[in-house]
Design a protein around this motif. Structure first.
Motif, PDB file in Angstrom:
ATOM      1  N   LEU A 178      -5.542   8.712  -2.756  1.00  0.00           N
ATOM      2  CA  LEU A 178      -5.414   8.819  -1.303  1.00  0.00           C
ATOM      3  C   LEU A 178      -5.762  10.229  -0.839  1.00  0.00           C
ATOM      4  CD1 LEU A 178      -4.639   7.293   1.274  1.00  0.00           C
ATOM      5  CD2 LEU A 178      -2.265   7.987   0.859  1.00  0.00           C
ATOM      6  N   ASP A 205       0.807  -1.221   0.000  1.00  0.00           N
ATOM      7  CA  ASP A 205       0.000   0.000   0.000  1.00  0.00           C
ATOM      8  C   ASP A 205       0.839   1.270   0.000  1.00  0.00           C
ATOM      9  OD1 ASP A 205      -2.412  -1.351  -0.063  1.00  0.00           O
ATOM     10  OD2 ASP A 205      -2.709  -1.254   2.110  1.00  0.00           O
ATOM     11  N   ARG A 206       1.824   1.334   0.871  1.00  0.00           N
ATOM     12  CA  ARG A 206       2.647   2.552   0.970  1.00  0.00           C
ATOM     13  C   ARG A 206       3.283   2.899  -0.378  1.00  0.00           C
ATOM     14  NH1 ARG A 206       5.583   5.347   5.356  1.00  0.00           N
ATOM     15  NH2 ARG A 206       7.533   6.130   4.501  1.00  0.00           N
ATOM     16  N   TYR A 213       1.127   9.336   1.690  1.00  0.00           N
ATOM     17  CA  TYR A 213       1.416   7.928   1.985  1.00  0.00           C
ATOM     18  C   TYR A 213       2.279   7.730   3.221  1.00  0.00           C
ATOM     19  CZ  TYR A 213       6.031   8.595  -0.114  1.00  0.00           C
ATOM     20  OH  TYR A 213       7.299   9.040  -0.388  1.00  0.00           O
ATOM     21  N   PHE A 220       0.552   3.952  -3.054  1.00  0.00           N
ATOM     22  CA  PHE A 220       0.075   5.330  -2.907  1.00  0.00           C
ATOM     23  C   PHE A 220       1.184   6.370  -3.040  1.00  0.00           C
ATOM     24  CE2 PHE A 220      -3.425   2.970  -0.889  1.00  0.00           C
ATOM     25  CZ  PHE A 220      -4.414   3.351  -1.774  1.00  0.00           C
ATOM     26  N   ARG A 247      -9.356   0.789  -1.388  1.00  0.00           N
ATOM     27  CA  ARG A 247      -8.001   0.558  -0.881  1.00  0.00           C
ATOM     28  C   ARG A 247      -7.468   1.828  -0.206  1.00  0.00           C
ATOM     29  NH1 ARG A 247      -2.949  -2.089  -4.349  1.00  0.00           N
ATOM     30  NH2 ARG A 247      -1.419  -1.938  -2.659  1.00  0.00           N
ATOM     31  N   ALA A 248      -7.715   2.978  -0.807  1.00  0.00           N
ATOM     32  CA  ALA A 248      -7.283   4.251  -0.213  1.00  0.00           C
ATOM     33  C   ALA A 248      -7.991   4.504   1.116  1.00  0.00           C
ATOM     34  CB  ALA A 248      -7.556   5.398  -1.184  1.00  0.00           C
ATOM     35  N   ARG A 267      -9.198   2.279   3.208  1.00  0.00           N
ATOM     36  CA  ARG A 267      -8.633   1.365   4.211  1.00  0.00           C
ATOM     37  C   ARG A 267      -7.252   1.830   4.677  1.00  0.00           C
ATOM     38  NH1 ARG A 267     -10.812  -2.386   0.631  1.00  0.00           N
ATOM     39  NH2 ARG A 267      -8.739  -2.808  -0.253  1.00  0.00           N
ATOM     40  N   TYR A 268      -6.431   2.260   3.739  1.00  0.00           N
ATOM     41  CA  TYR A 268      -5.082   2.729   4.094  1.00  0.00           C
ATOM     42  C   TYR A 268      -5.176   3.967   4.986  1.00  0.00           C
ATOM     43  CZ  TYR A 268      -0.158   3.982   3.553  1.00  0.00           C
ATOM     44  OH  TYR A 268       1.156   4.285   3.793  1.00  0.00           O
ATOM     45  N   ARG A 325      -5.912   3.396   8.696  1.00  0.00           N
ATOM     46  CA  ARG A 325      -4.790   2.954   9.542  1.00  0.00           C
ATOM     47  C   ARG A 325      -4.182   4.106  10.341  1.00  0.00           C
ATOM     48  NH1 ARG A 325      -1.092  -0.396   5.262  1.00  0.00           N
ATOM     49  NH2 ARG A 325      -2.732  -1.716   4.428  1.00  0.00           N
TER      50      ARG A 325
END
Length: 155
Positions: A32, A20-21, A73, A24, A136-137, A139-140, A143
């Motif tokens: 993101l 992910d990191r 990110y 993005f 996905r963005a 969810r990231y 975090r």
């Protein structure tokens, strides 16, 4: 700032398989940024495009607000520190690297057609990735919810 091996960005499966990191950082930063604007509409955030000077690489989108809080990110940081980090890292790869900041309306971040109205900008829409990049963005971004005490205070 990351530099991908040649061919990864052009291969949808390899691109989607990035952590992910890295995903993005390397081509989905605008998704993101949009997710962050949507999640925190009342915090005064705006999207900025870090546009490299002509002849350089290293385009990037972040969100920031008047209090100097930024998100990309890396997670939450001070905008001035994020820019200093990016400047130092980019200059290691591309000596003389510099950039300008361009504020972007949120809808530009998720529209290929609207992004192309900005000279040098060409963004993929969330569904133009192998799978929809917006979930996905989101969810990231989630975090980092507890990682920024400034979000709990009104800005």
């Amino acid at each position: 700032m990351y530099r991908l091996r040649p061919g990864i960005k052009q291969n949808p499966e390899k691109r989607w398989a990035l952590p992910d990191r890295v995903f993005f950082a390397c081509g989905a930063c605008h998704i993101l940024a949009y997710a962050c604007l949507a999640r925190f509409p009342d915090r005064g955030f705006r999207a900025l495009w870090i546009k490299p000077a002509p002849g350089f690489k290293g385009s990037h989108c972040v969100v920031t607000n008047e209090s100097g809080l930024a998100f990309d990110y890396h997670g939450w940081s001070r905008f001035d520190r994020l820019m200093a980090h990016m400047q130092a890292k980019a200059n290691r790869w591309w000596p003389g690297w510099n950039s300008t900041l361009v504020e972007l309306p949120p809808d530009v971040l998720i529209s290929e057609a609207k992004s192309r109205t900005y000279d040098g900008l060409w963004l993929r829409e969330p569904k133009q990735f192998l799978h929809d990049a917006m979930p996905r963005a989101e969810r990231y971004l989630a975090r980092f919810d507890s990682g920024c005490p400034l979000l709990n205070a009104r800005t």
